[in-house]
Scaffold this active site. Sequence first.
Site, short mmCIF file in Angstrom:
data_model
loop_
_atom_site.label_atom_id
_atom_site.label_comp_id
_atom_site.label_asym_id
_atom_site.label_seq_id
_atom_site.Cartn_x
_atom_site.Cartn_y
_atom_site.Cartn_z
N ASN A 1 48.76 35.74 -28.50
CA ASN A 1 50.21 35.52 -28.39
C ASN A 1 50.77 34.84 -29.64
O ASN A 1 51.83 35.21 -30.16
CB ASN A 1 50.53 34.63 -27.18
CG ASN A 1 50.36 35.37 -25.87
OD1 ASN A 1 50.41 36.60 -25.83
ND2 ASN A 1 50.14 34.63 -24.79
N LYS B 1 36.26 30.31 -29.44
CA LYS B 1 36.60 29.91 -30.81
C LYS B 1 36.12 30.94 -31.83
O LYS B 1 36.77 31.17 -32.84
CB LYS B 1 35.98 28.54 -31.11
CG LYS B 1 36.61 27.40 -30.31
CD LYS B 1 38.02 27.12 -30.77
CE LYS B 1 38.63 25.92 -30.07
NZ LYS B 1 40.00 25.63 -30.52
N ASP C 1 52.93 22.36 -25.05
CA ASP C 1 51.72 21.94 -24.33
C ASP C 1 51.95 22.19 -22.84
O ASP C 1 53.10 22.19 -22.38
CB ASP C 1 51.47 20.43 -24.56
CG ASP C 1 50.00 20.06 -24.39
OD1 ASP C 1 49.50 20.15 -23.26
OD2 ASP C 1 49.38 19.69 -25.39
N THR D 1 44.88 19.10 -20.47
CA THR D 1 43.99 17.98 -20.84
C THR D 1 44.74 16.93 -21.66
O THR D 1 44.16 15.92 -22.03
CB THR D 1 42.77 18.47 -21.67
OG1 THR D 1 43.25 19.08 -22.88
CG2 THR D 1 41.93 19.46 -20.88
N ALA E 1 42.79 25.95 -35.01
CA ALA E 1 41.79 24.89 -34.89
C ALA E 1 40.49 25.51 -34.40
O ALA E 1 40.31 25.75 -33.22
CB ALA E 1 42.27 23.82 -33.90
N ASP F 1 52.48 27.21 -21.11
CA ASP F 1 51.07 27.61 -21.20
C ASP F 1 50.99 28.74 -22.23
O ASP F 1 51.56 29.82 -22.02
CB ASP F 1 50.62 28.09 -19.81
CG ASP F 1 49.20 28.63 -19.80
OD1 ASP F 1 48.65 28.89 -20.88
OD2 ASP F 1 48.66 28.80 -18.70
N TYR G 1 33.50 27.94 -24.58
CA TYR G 1 34.25 27.30 -25.68
C TYR G 1 33.86 27.95 -27.01
O TYR G 1 34.72 28.38 -27.78
CB TYR G 1 33.95 25.81 -25.67
CG TYR G 1 34.66 24.99 -26.73
CD1 TYR G 1 36.03 24.77 -26.67
CD2 TYR G 1 33.95 24.41 -27.78
CE1 TYR G 1 36.67 24.00 -27.63
CE2 TYR G 1 34.57 23.64 -28.74
CZ TYR G 1 35.94 23.43 -28.66
OH TYR G 1 36.58 22.65 -29.62
N TYR H 1 44.28 39.86 -37.83
CA TYR H 1 45.73 39.83 -38.06
C TYR H 1 46.04 39.63 -39.54
O TYR H 1 47.02 40.14 -40.06
CB TYR H 1 46.41 38.74 -37.20
CG TYR H 1 46.97 39.29 -35.92
CD1 TYR H 1 46.13 39.73 -34.91
CD2 TYR H 1 48.34 39.44 -35.74
CE1 TYR H 1 46.64 40.26 -33.73
CE2 TYR H 1 48.87 39.97 -34.57
CZ TYR H 1 48.01 40.38 -33.57
OH TYR H 1 48.52 40.93 -32.42
P1 NAD Z 1 42.84 17.49 -26.36
O1 NAD Z 1 42.28 17.94 -25.05
O2 NAD Z 1 43.23 16.07 -26.53
O3 NAD Z 1 44.11 18.37 -26.75
C1 NAD Z 1 44.24 19.72 -26.42
C2 NAD Z 1 45.68 19.94 -25.95
O4 NAD Z 1 45.87 21.35 -25.67
C3 NAD Z 1 46.01 19.19 -24.65
O5 NAD Z 1 47.20 18.47 -24.81
C4 NAD Z 1 46.13 20.30 -23.62
O6 NAD Z 1 47.00 19.96 -22.56
C5 NAD Z 1 46.62 21.47 -24.47
N1 NAD Z 1 46.35 22.78 -23.88
C6 NAD Z 1 45.17 23.26 -23.43
N2 NAD Z 1 45.32 24.50 -22.94
C7 NAD Z 1 46.64 24.82 -23.09
C8 NAD Z 1 47.42 25.97 -22.77
N3 NAD Z 1 46.88 27.05 -22.19
N4 NAD Z 1 48.75 25.96 -23.09
C9 NAD Z 1 49.31 24.88 -23.68
N5 NAD Z 1 48.62 23.75 -23.99
C10 NAD Z 1 47.31 23.72 -23.69
O7 NAD Z 1 41.76 17.91 -27.48
P2 NAD Z 1 41.74 17.60 -29.04
O8 NAD Z 1 40.51 16.84 -29.35
O9 NAD Z 1 43.04 17.07 -29.49
O10 NAD Z 1 41.53 19.07 -29.64
C11 NAD Z 1 42.62 19.81 -30.16
C12 NAD Z 1 42.10 21.09 -30.83
O11 NAD Z 1 41.16 20.78 -31.86
C13 NAD Z 1 41.38 22.03 -29.85
O12 NAD Z 1 41.70 23.37 -30.18
C14 NAD Z 1 39.91 21.76 -30.13
O13 NAD Z 1 39.11 22.89 -29.85
C15 NAD Z 1 39.94 21.46 -31.62
N6 NAD Z 1 38.79 20.62 -32.03
C16 NAD Z 1 38.78 19.29 -31.77
C17 NAD Z 1 37.66 18.54 -32.15
C18 NAD Z 1 37.59 17.05 -31.94
O14 NAD Z 1 36.58 16.45 -32.30
N7 NAD Z 1 38.59 16.39 -31.42
C19 NAD Z 1 36.56 19.17 -32.74
C20 NAD Z 1 36.61 20.54 -32.94
C21 NAD Z 1 37.74 21.27 -32.61
#
Ligand code: NAD
Length: 327
Positions: free
Chosen positions: A100, A150, A32, A36, A115, A57, A146, A160
Amino acid sequence: MSRILITGAAGFLGSHLCDRFIKEGYSVLGMDNFVTGDPRNLKHLVNHSLFDFIKHDVTKFIDIDGKLDFILHFASPASPIDYLKIPIQTLKVGSLGTHNLLGLARAKKARMLIASTSEVYGDPLVHPQTEDYYGNVNTIGPRGVYDEAKRFQESITMAYHRFHGVETRIVRIFNTYGPRMRLNDGRVIPAFMGQALRGEDLTVFGDGSQTRSFCYIDDQVEGIYRLLLSDYVFPVNIGNPNEISISDFAEEIIKLTNTTQKVVYKDLPFNDPMQRKPDITLAKKLLDWEPKVQRAEGMKRTFDYFKNLSKEDLHRSEHKDFTEYIT
Ligand code: NAD
Ligand code: UDP
């Protein structure tokens, strides 16, 4: 022992997935950059023998020593307010980051699950949403950063799989909630609960007739776990079909939190989807999965979590400052 890389590990979903895979006896490598997420979501794992962490990152080249059997790619801003504030990072994590990680999966012969989201359906014209619906997304609207990231993520994952034979899985996650969401991330549940706890009015956007269907975190994690271990390569919806309008939901939260505050109405954000409810027929059939936690119970557990946060967390400036991450 199987080894799994989980990106977005410090986030809401990612940290719960780390817990689950450790419980199942996997060696878990979290990754991570905290844009966020919050390191405190992982503090209970720091000294665990099955857990390791790399701050990185994922849009930059990823180099991992040793074997990898599985990759879960969960890194991405997920709240509309977050991804509107860092639109380019959001596009990059879904595109460059996924590229990546697919390269890494190919090199390590690992199975990778991405996800994806109900947002690939945009403001849907089909209700409830089935996996064969192609969606109604405004590519150039504010949410497009977004949604299109996705959608690209799904396309490159299938490429892939088809071209390089990488083993892939795609979960389309519908609104999921629970402990460890960031109180100031702007999503409706932390927003309403934070407002109730601070003694502020609850802000309903638009007239509140738009609907959502909320899935508790434990159910979501179970669905993802079963999908990863299945042999199905096409997208699968995981969510709770119990649909509610946002205005009715605000009333539910007023009752649950016992607040004396009222609802106030604000403008509806552009392209805010008017209805959302997963059709989970496929998940039931393929994975023998369906949600078990009713909204009343899940909301109670989530409110208990928010109630016990510190005063500092409760009053932390309304939205996160991303300055240090803007590249
Ligand atoms: P969140 O913001 O709590 O977690 C996302 C994490 O990704 C964070 O810890 C952030 O620091 C990390 N991150 C972002 N960009 C990064 C990067 N470039 N390199 C490394 N780390 C990075 O959000 P979440 O709700 O836990 O969502 C997690 C995943 O699930 C996401 O891909 C989101 O699109 C997907 N998702 C979540 C929901 C939901 O309802 N929570 C719904 C649909 C999809
Ligand atoms: N919403 C709201 N008040 C808020 C935050 C969100 O009325 O303070 C609405 C938002 O407009 C949307 C729904 O709640 O219709 C769910 O928003 P969220 O940001 O949680 O996620 P989305 O499903 O839109 O990605």
